[in-house]
Design a protein around this motif. Structure first.
Motif, mmCIF file in Angstrom:
data_model
loop_
_atom_site.group_PDB
_atom_site.id
_atom_site.type_symbol
_atom_site.label_atom_id
_atom_site.label_comp_id
_atom_site.label_asym_id
_atom_site.label_seq_id
_atom_site.Cartn_x
_atom_site.Cartn_y
_atom_site.Cartn_z
ATOM 1 N N ASP A 100 0.818 -1.218 0.000
ATOM 2 C CA ASP A 100 0.000 0.000 0.000
ATOM 3 C C ASP A 100 0.850 1.265 0.000
ATOM 4 O O ASP A 100 0.306 2.378 -0.036
ATOM 5 C CB ASP A 100 -0.921 0.034 1.237
ATOM 6 N N ILE A 101 2.173 1.108 0.058
ATOM 7 C CA ILE A 101 3.057 2.265 0.228
ATOM 8 C C ILE A 101 3.848 2.506 -1.056
ATOM 9 O O ILE A 101 4.612 1.641 -1.504
ATOM 10 C CB ILE A 101 4.027 2.053 1.402
ATOM 11 N N THR A 102 3.662 3.695 -1.643
ATOM 12 C CA THR A 102 4.416 4.107 -2.827
ATOM 13 C C THR A 102 4.995 5.489 -2.536
ATOM 14 O O THR A 102 4.408 6.516 -2.851
ATOM 15 C CB THR A 102 3.530 4.165 -4.084
ATOM 16 N N PRO A 103 6.159 5.533 -1.898
ATOM 17 C CA PRO A 103 6.711 6.826 -1.473
ATOM 18 C C PRO A 103 7.255 7.640 -2.640
ATOM 19 O O PRO A 103 7.703 7.098 -3.649
ATOM 20 C CB PRO A 103 7.850 6.420 -0.532
ATOM 21 N N GLN A 104 7.192 8.953 -2.489
ATOM 22 C CA GLN A 104 7.817 9.883 -3.421
ATOM 23 C C GLN A 104 9.001 10.519 -2.699
ATOM 24 O O GLN A 104 8.841 11.035 -1.597
ATOM 25 C CB GLN A 104 6.820 10.959 -3.863
ATOM 26 N N SER A 161 8.279 -4.040 -8.405
ATOM 27 C CA SER A 161 8.554 -3.764 -9.814
ATOM 28 C C SER A 161 8.040 -2.388 -10.229
ATOM 29 O O SER A 161 8.437 -1.857 -11.270
ATOM 30 C CB SER A 161 7.921 -4.837 -10.704
ATOM 31 N N LYS A 162 7.189 -1.795 -9.398
ATOM 32 C CA LYS A 162 6.589 -0.498 -9.721
ATOM 33 C C LYS A 162 7.160 0.649 -8.900
ATOM 34 O O LYS A 162 6.770 1.803 -9.074
ATOM 35 C CB LYS A 162 5.067 -0.568 -9.495
ATOM 36 N N VAL A 163 8.050 0.335 -7.979
ATOM 37 C CA VAL A 163 8.663 1.349 -7.108
ATOM 38 C C VAL A 163 10.174 1.341 -7.345
ATOM 39 O O VAL A 163 10.800 0.275 -7.309
ATOM 40 C CB VAL A 163 8.367 1.060 -5.616
ATOM 41 N N ASP A 185 18.710 -5.520 1.490
ATOM 42 C CA ASP A 185 19.723 -4.628 2.051
ATOM 43 C C ASP A 185 19.095 -3.559 2.930
ATOM 44 O O ASP A 185 19.609 -3.242 4.007
ATOM 45 C CB ASP A 185 20.529 -3.966 0.930
ATOM 46 N N ARG A 186 17.980 -2.989 2.486
ATOM 47 C CA ARG A 186 17.329 -1.941 3.281
ATOM 48 C C ARG A 186 16.706 -2.526 4.550
ATOM 49 O O ARG A 186 16.691 -1.876 5.598
ATOM 50 C CB ARG A 186 16.263 -1.226 2.444
ATOM 51 N N LEU A 187 16.164 -3.734 4.481
ATOM 52 C CA LEU A 187 15.641 -4.397 5.681
ATOM 53 C C LEU A 187 16.759 -4.632 6.687
ATOM 54 O O LEU A 187 16.589 -4.424 7.893
ATOM 55 C CB LEU A 187 14.985 -5.728 5.302
ATOM 56 N N MET A 214 10.029 3.484 1.875
ATOM 57 C CA MET A 214 8.886 2.584 1.957
ATOM 58 C C MET A 214 8.878 1.826 3.288
ATOM 59 O O MET A 214 7.823 1.523 3.858
ATOM 60 C CB MET A 214 8.919 1.593 0.788
ATOM 61 N N LEU A 215 10.069 1.547 3.808
ATOM 62 C CA LEU A 215 10.190 0.792 5.059
ATOM 63 C C LEU A 215 10.241 1.686 6.296
ATOM 64 O O LEU A 215 10.380 1.175 7.414
ATOM 65 C CB LEU A 215 11.460 -0.067 5.028
#
Length: 346
Positions: free
Chosen positions: A9-13, A254-256, A293-295, A264-265
Protein backbone atom coordinates in the motif's frame (compact mmCIF):
# COMPACT_ATOMS: atom_id res chain seq x y z
CA UNK A 1 -1.29 -3.67 20.44
CA UNK A 2 0.65 -4.11 17.22
CA UNK A 3 -0.13 -1.80 14.31
CA UNK A 4 -0.68 -3.58 10.99
CA UNK A 5 0.21 -2.20 7.57
CA UNK A 6 1.06 -3.53 4.11
CA UNK A 7 4.11 -2.55 2.10
CA UNK A 8 2.05 -3.05 -1.04
CA UNK A 9 0.00 0.00 0.00
CA UNK A 10 3.06 2.27 0.23
CA UNK A 11 4.42 4.11 -2.83
CA UNK A 12 6.71 6.83 -1.47
CA UNK A 13 7.82 9.88 -3.42
CA UNK A 14 11.37 10.94 -2.65
CA UNK A 15 12.79 14.31 -3.69
CA UNK A 16 16.44 15.07 -4.44
CA UNK A 17 16.61 17.06 -1.20
CA UNK A 18 15.35 14.04 0.74
CA UNK A 19 17.92 11.80 -0.92
CA UNK A 20 20.71 14.16 0.13
CA UNK A 21 19.34 14.52 3.67
CA UNK A 22 19.30 10.73 4.08
CA UNK A 23 22.89 10.22 2.93
CA UNK A 24 24.22 9.03 6.26
CA UNK A 25 24.75 5.55 7.79
CA UNK A 26 21.57 3.60 8.43
CA UNK A 27 20.12 2.78 11.82
CA UNK A 28 22.08 -0.46 12.08
CA UNK A 29 25.34 1.42 11.62
CA UNK A 30 24.34 4.68 13.26
CA UNK A 31 26.67 4.34 16.25
CA UNK A 32 29.42 2.02 15.08
CA UNK A 33 33.10 2.92 15.32
CA UNK A 34 36.51 1.44 14.65
CA UNK A 35 36.54 0.41 18.33
CA UNK A 36 33.34 -1.63 17.95
CA UNK A 37 34.76 -3.54 14.99
CA UNK A 38 36.42 -6.66 16.42
CA UNK A 39 39.02 -7.99 13.98
CA UNK A 40 39.32 -11.75 13.66
CA UNK A 41 42.84 -12.62 14.92
CA UNK A 42 43.01 -15.30 12.23
CA UNK A 43 42.45 -12.68 9.53
CA UNK A 44 45.21 -10.05 9.76
CA UNK A 45 43.77 -8.10 6.84
CA UNK A 46 40.91 -6.99 9.12
CA UNK A 47 43.18 -5.28 11.68
CA UNK A 48 45.22 -3.80 8.83
CA UNK A 49 42.07 -2.33 7.32
CA UNK A 50 41.11 -0.67 10.62
CA UNK A 51 44.54 0.94 10.92
CA UNK A 52 44.53 2.13 7.31
CA UNK A 53 41.04 3.60 7.63
CA UNK A 54 41.95 5.40 10.85
CA UNK A 55 44.78 7.15 9.00
CA UNK A 56 42.53 7.90 6.06
CA UNK A 57 39.89 9.43 8.36
CA UNK A 58 42.53 11.81 9.68
CA UNK A 59 43.10 13.14 6.17
CA UNK A 60 39.43 14.04 5.59
CA UNK A 61 38.27 17.62 6.11
CA UNK A 62 41.76 19.02 6.58
CA UNK A 63 41.58 21.65 3.88
CA UNK A 64 42.22 19.21 1.04
CA UNK A 65 38.73 17.94 0.38
CA UNK A 66 35.81 19.14 -1.66
CA UNK A 67 34.41 21.65 0.85
CA UNK A 68 35.10 25.39 0.99
CA UNK A 69 38.79 25.06 1.85
CA UNK A 70 39.24 22.37 -0.77
CA UNK A 71 37.80 24.68 -3.39
CA UNK A 72 39.96 27.53 -2.12
CA UNK A 73 43.23 25.61 -2.26
CA UNK A 74 42.43 23.24 -5.11
CA UNK A 75 43.18 19.55 -5.42
CA UNK A 76 45.05 17.90 -2.58
CA UNK A 77 48.82 17.64 -2.91
CA UNK A 78 48.84 14.88 -0.29
CA UNK A 79 50.25 11.48 -1.13
CA UNK A 80 47.03 9.97 0.21
CA UNK A 81 44.94 8.42 -2.59
CA UNK A 82 41.63 10.01 -3.50
CA UNK A 83 39.86 6.89 -2.37
CA UNK A 84 40.00 3.60 -0.48
CA UNK A 85 38.20 0.58 -1.88
CA UNK A 86 37.32 -2.23 0.55
CA UNK A 87 37.05 -5.53 -1.30
CA UNK A 88 35.89 -8.67 0.46
CA UNK A 89 33.21 -11.32 0.79
CA UNK A 90 29.84 -10.66 2.34
CA UNK A 91 29.61 -10.54 6.12
CA UNK A 92 33.22 -9.55 6.90
CA UNK A 93 32.24 -6.09 8.19
CA UNK A 94 32.92 -3.83 5.20
CA UNK A 95 29.85 -1.67 5.80
CA UNK A 96 30.70 -1.45 9.51
CA UNK A 97 34.16 -0.15 8.57
CA UNK A 98 32.81 2.27 5.96
CA UNK A 99 30.32 3.69 8.46
CA UNK A 100 33.08 3.93 11.07
CA UNK A 101 35.11 5.98 8.61
CA UNK A 102 32.14 8.30 8.09
CA UNK A 103 31.72 8.75 11.86
CA UNK A 104 35.45 9.27 12.48
CA UNK A 105 35.94 11.84 9.72
CA UNK A 106 35.42 15.58 9.93
CA UNK A 107 33.95 17.94 7.36
CA UNK A 108 30.92 17.45 5.14
CA UNK A 109 30.28 13.77 4.44
CA UNK A 110 27.87 11.70 2.37
CA UNK A 111 27.10 8.01 2.86
CA UNK A 112 24.88 5.97 0.59
CA UNK A 113 24.58 2.83 -1.47
CA UNK A 114 25.60 2.65 -5.10
CA UNK A 115 21.91 2.58 -6.07
CA UNK A 116 21.24 5.76 -4.11
CA UNK A 117 24.07 7.65 -5.84
CA UNK A 118 22.98 6.59 -9.30
CA UNK A 119 19.43 7.66 -8.47
CA UNK A 120 20.70 10.99 -7.14
CA UNK A 121 22.31 11.59 -10.51
CA UNK A 122 19.00 10.73 -12.16
CA UNK A 123 17.10 13.11 -9.89
CA UNK A 124 19.49 16.05 -10.20
CA UNK A 125 21.18 15.48 -13.60
CA UNK A 126 24.81 14.46 -13.83
CA UNK A 127 26.24 17.98 -13.83
CA UNK A 128 24.21 19.17 -10.86
CA UNK A 129 25.01 16.00 -8.89
CA UNK A 130 28.72 16.57 -9.49
CA UNK A 131 28.42 20.20 -8.42
CA UNK A 132 26.60 19.22 -5.23
CA UNK A 133 28.95 16.37 -4.28
CA UNK A 134 32.02 18.52 -4.97
CA UNK A 135 30.99 20.42 -1.84
CA UNK A 136 31.61 17.34 0.30
CA UNK A 137 34.88 16.34 1.94
CA UNK A 138 34.09 12.61 1.91
CA UNK A 139 31.79 10.51 -0.26
CA UNK A 140 31.20 6.92 0.95
CA UNK A 141 29.68 4.42 -1.47
CA UNK A 142 28.46 1.12 -0.06
CA UNK A 143 27.85 -1.96 -2.22
CA UNK A 144 29.67 -0.62 -5.27
CA UNK A 145 28.62 -2.87 -8.15
CA UNK A 146 28.34 -2.28 -11.88
CA UNK A 147 25.27 -3.92 -13.36
CA UNK A 148 25.14 -2.32 -16.79
CA UNK A 149 27.17 -0.22 -19.24
CA UNK A 150 25.31 2.98 -18.37
CA UNK A 151 26.33 2.72 -14.73
CA UNK A 152 29.92 2.09 -15.77
CA UNK A 153 30.23 5.27 -17.82
CA UNK A 154 28.31 7.37 -15.28
CA UNK A 155 30.27 6.26 -12.21
CA UNK A 156 33.61 6.44 -13.99
CA UNK A 157 32.96 10.08 -14.84
CA UNK A 158 31.56 10.87 -11.39
CA UNK A 159 34.48 9.35 -9.49
CA UNK A 160 37.02 11.05 -11.73
CA UNK A 161 35.46 14.48 -11.38
CA UNK A 162 35.08 14.20 -7.60
CA UNK A 163 38.67 12.96 -7.19
CA UNK A 164 39.94 15.81 -9.38
CA UNK A 165 38.04 18.25 -7.14
CA UNK A 166 39.83 16.90 -4.06
CA UNK A 167 36.90 14.94 -2.63
CA UNK A 168 37.94 11.89 -0.61
CA UNK A 169 36.24 8.68 -1.73
CA UNK A 170 35.61 5.37 0.02
CA UNK A 171 33.74 2.35 -1.30
CA UNK A 172 32.89 -1.24 -0.43
CA UNK A 173 32.31 -4.08 -2.84
CA UNK A 174 32.53 -7.81 -3.29
CA UNK A 175 34.55 -7.29 -6.47
CA UNK A 176 37.88 -5.61 -7.16
CA UNK A 177 37.43 -2.36 -9.12
CA UNK A 178 39.27 -3.66 -12.17
CA UNK A 179 36.93 -6.67 -12.32
CA UNK A 180 33.64 -4.81 -11.95
CA UNK A 181 31.01 -5.83 -14.46
CA UNK A 182 32.52 -9.23 -15.23
CA UNK A 183 29.86 -11.79 -16.10
CA UNK A 184 27.14 -9.12 -16.20
CA UNK A 185 27.65 -7.31 -19.51
CA UNK A 186 30.35 -6.94 -22.17
CA UNK A 187 32.72 -5.33 -19.67
CA UNK A 188 35.66 -5.62 -22.07
CA UNK A 189 33.96 -2.95 -24.20
CA UNK A 190 34.16 -0.60 -21.23
CA UNK A 191 37.67 -1.48 -20.11
CA UNK A 192 38.86 2.13 -20.30
CA UNK A 193 35.99 3.43 -18.14
CA UNK A 194 36.50 0.65 -15.58
CA UNK A 195 40.22 1.38 -15.45
CA UNK A 196 39.58 5.11 -14.96
CA UNK A 197 37.31 4.22 -12.06
CA UNK A 198 39.84 1.80 -10.57
CA UNK A 199 42.59 4.42 -10.78
CA UNK A 200 40.77 6.59 -8.23
CA UNK A 201 41.18 4.02 -5.45
CA UNK A 202 43.70 2.18 -3.32
CA UNK A 203 42.25 -1.31 -2.98
CA UNK A 204 42.28 -3.21 0.30
CA UNK A 205 41.29 -6.85 0.59
CA UNK A 206 39.41 -7.85 3.76
CA UNK A 207 39.33 -11.59 4.31
CA UNK A 208 37.14 -13.49 6.74
CA UNK A 209 34.10 -15.61 7.42
CA UNK A 210 30.57 -14.20 7.27
CA UNK A 211 30.19 -12.95 10.86
CA UNK A 212 26.41 -13.28 10.74
CA UNK A 213 26.73 -17.07 10.65
CA UNK A 214 29.79 -17.74 12.80
CA UNK A 215 28.91 -20.59 15.13
CA UNK A 216 25.22 -20.45 14.24
CA UNK A 217 23.02 -23.24 12.83
CA UNK A 218 21.32 -23.15 9.45
CA UNK A 219 18.35 -20.87 8.89
CA UNK A 220 15.25 -21.91 10.84
CA UNK A 221 12.42 -23.62 9.01
CA UNK A 222 9.66 -21.28 7.80
CA UNK A 223 6.56 -20.98 9.94
CA UNK A 224 3.24 -22.58 8.98
CA UNK A 225 1.36 -19.98 6.96
CA UNK A 226 -1.56 -19.91 9.39
CA UNK A 227 0.77 -18.97 12.26
CA UNK A 228 2.84 -16.14 10.74
CA UNK A 229 0.61 -13.22 11.74
CA UNK A 230 -0.17 -14.52 15.21
CA UNK A 231 3.47 -15.27 16.04
CA UNK A 232 4.52 -11.85 14.76
CA UNK A 233 1.98 -10.06 16.93
CA UNK A 234 2.77 -12.21 19.95
CA UNK A 235 6.53 -11.62 19.69
CA UNK A 236 6.22 -7.92 18.80
CA UNK A 237 3.06 -6.64 20.52
CA UNK A 238 4.02 -2.97 20.38
CA UNK A 239 5.52 -2.90 16.88
CA UNK A 240 4.31 -1.75 13.49
CA UNK A 241 4.15 -4.98 11.48
CA UNK A 242 4.04 -5.08 7.70
CA UNK A 243 2.07 -8.14 6.58
CA UNK A 244 2.40 -8.97 2.91
CA UNK A 245 1.97 -11.79 0.45
CA UNK A 246 5.32 -12.48 -1.19
CA UNK A 247 4.06 -12.56 -4.78
CA UNK A 248 2.10 -9.33 -4.31
CA UNK A 249 5.13 -7.65 -2.76
CA UNK A 250 7.34 -8.73 -5.69
CA UNK A 251 4.83 -7.20 -8.09
CA UNK A 252 4.77 -3.97 -6.06
CA UNK A 253 8.57 -3.73 -6.01
CA UNK A 254 8.55 -3.76 -9.81
CA UNK A 255 6.59 -0.50 -9.72
CA UNK A 256 8.66 1.35 -7.11
CA UNK A 257 12.20 2.55 -7.83
CA UNK A 258 14.76 0.78 -5.59
CA UNK A 259 16.01 4.14 -4.29
CA UNK A 260 12.61 4.54 -2.59
CA UNK A 261 12.69 1.25 -0.68
CA UNK A 262 14.30 2.88 2.36
CA UNK A 263 11.42 5.35 2.55
CA UNK A 264 8.89 2.58 1.96
CA UNK A 265 10.19 0.79 5.06
CA UNK A 266 10.39 3.92 7.20
CA UNK A 267 7.46 3.03 9.47
CA UNK A 268 8.02 -0.74 9.53
CA UNK A 269 9.40 -2.49 12.61
CA UNK A 270 8.72 -6.11 11.63
CA UNK A 271 7.99 -7.89 8.33
CA UNK A 272 5.61 -10.86 8.13
CA UNK A 273 5.82 -12.52 4.71
CA UNK A 274 3.37 -15.12 3.44
CA UNK A 275 4.19 -17.82 0.90
CA UNK A 276 7.81 -17.07 0.05
CA UNK A 277 8.70 -18.73 -3.25
CA UNK A 278 11.68 -18.96 -5.57
CA UNK A 279 12.11 -15.89 -7.74
CA UNK A 280 12.77 -16.83 -11.35
CA UNK A 281 12.91 -13.39 -12.99
CA UNK A 282 16.32 -11.76 -12.60
CA UNK A 283 15.06 -8.16 -12.69
CA UNK A 284 12.62 -8.95 -9.89
CA UNK A 285 15.31 -10.82 -7.95
CA UNK A 286 17.71 -7.87 -8.12
CA UNK A 287 15.04 -5.54 -6.77
CA UNK A 288 14.43 -7.89 -3.87
CA UNK A 289 18.17 -7.86 -3.17
CA UNK A 290 17.92 -4.09 -2.69
CA UNK A 291 14.92 -4.55 -0.37
CA UNK A 292 16.90 -7.14 1.61
CA UNK A 293 19.72 -4.63 2.05
CA UNK A 294 17.33 -1.94 3.28
CA UNK A 295 15.64 -4.40 5.68
CA UNK A 296 19.04 -5.32 7.06
CA UNK A 297 20.09 -1.67 7.36
CA UNK A 298 16.97 -0.97 9.42
CA UNK A 299 17.28 -4.24 11.38
CA UNK A 300 13.73 -5.37 10.55
CA UNK A 301 13.04 -8.88 11.94
CA UNK A 302 11.32 -11.22 9.46
CA UNK A 303 8.79 -13.98 10.04
CA UNK A 304 7.83 -15.96 6.96
CA UNK A 305 6.04 -18.97 5.54
CA UNK A 306 6.75 -20.83 2.33
CA UNK A 307 10.28 -21.65 1.23
CA UNK A 308 13.35 -20.87 3.37
CA UNK A 309 15.39 -17.94 2.10
CA UNK A 310 18.27 -20.15 0.98
CA UNK A 311 15.87 -21.30 -1.75
CA UNK A 312 14.81 -17.78 -2.69
CA UNK A 313 16.93 -17.56 -5.86
CA UNK A 314 17.45 -20.10 -8.62
CA UNK A 315 20.63 -22.16 -8.84
CA UNK A 316 21.51 -20.29 -12.04
CA UNK A 317 21.27 -16.97 -10.20
CA UNK A 318 23.36 -18.21 -7.28
CA UNK A 319 26.18 -19.19 -9.65
CA UNK A 320 25.86 -16.47 -12.29
CA UNK A 321 27.22 -12.97 -12.77
CA UNK A 322 25.30 -11.56 -9.79
CA UNK A 323 26.05 -14.43 -7.43
CA UNK A 324 27.73 -12.20 -4.84
CA UNK A 325 24.64 -10.02 -4.59
CA UNK A 326 22.39 -13.03 -4.13
CA UNK A 327 24.65 -14.66 -1.54
CA UNK A 328 24.78 -11.39 0.42
CA UNK A 329 20.99 -11.14 0.33
CA UNK A 330 20.53 -14.73 1.55
CA UNK A 331 23.03 -14.11 4.35
CA UNK A 332 21.28 -10.95 5.50
CA UNK A 333 17.76 -12.36 5.20
CA UNK A 334 18.74 -15.47 7.14
CA UNK A 335 20.06 -13.27 9.94
CA UNK A 336 16.80 -11.31 10.05
CA UNK A 337 14.70 -14.50 10.07
CA UNK A 338 16.72 -15.86 13.00
CA UNK A 339 15.99 -12.65 14.84
CA UNK A 340 12.32 -12.61 13.88
CA UNK A 341 11.64 -16.18 14.88
CA UNK A 342 13.83 -16.10 17.98
CA UNK A 343 16.24 -18.79 16.81
CA UNK A 344 19.91 -18.78 17.91
CA UNK A 345 19.76 -15.22 19.06
CA UNK A 346 23.09 -13.65 20.01
Amino acid sequence: MAQIQHLTDITPQVSADQLLAEMHPSYRFGEVSFDTYIPDPNQPSQAAAVERLRRFAGSVGQGTGGGFLGKLFGKSKSKEPAGLYLDGGFGVGKTHLLASLWHASSGKRAFGTFVEYTNLVGALSFRKAVDVLKGYDLVCIDEFELDDPGDTVLMSRLMRELADAGVKLAATSNTLPGSLGEGRFASQDFKREIQVLADQFESMRIDGVDFRHRGLPDAPAPLPDSEVDAVAQERYPDATIAIDDFAALMDHLSKVHPSRYRQMLKGTDVLALHNVETVTNQATALRFVVLADRLYDKDVPILASGLPFDQLFTEEMMTGGYLKKYHRAVSRLTSLVREGQGVAER
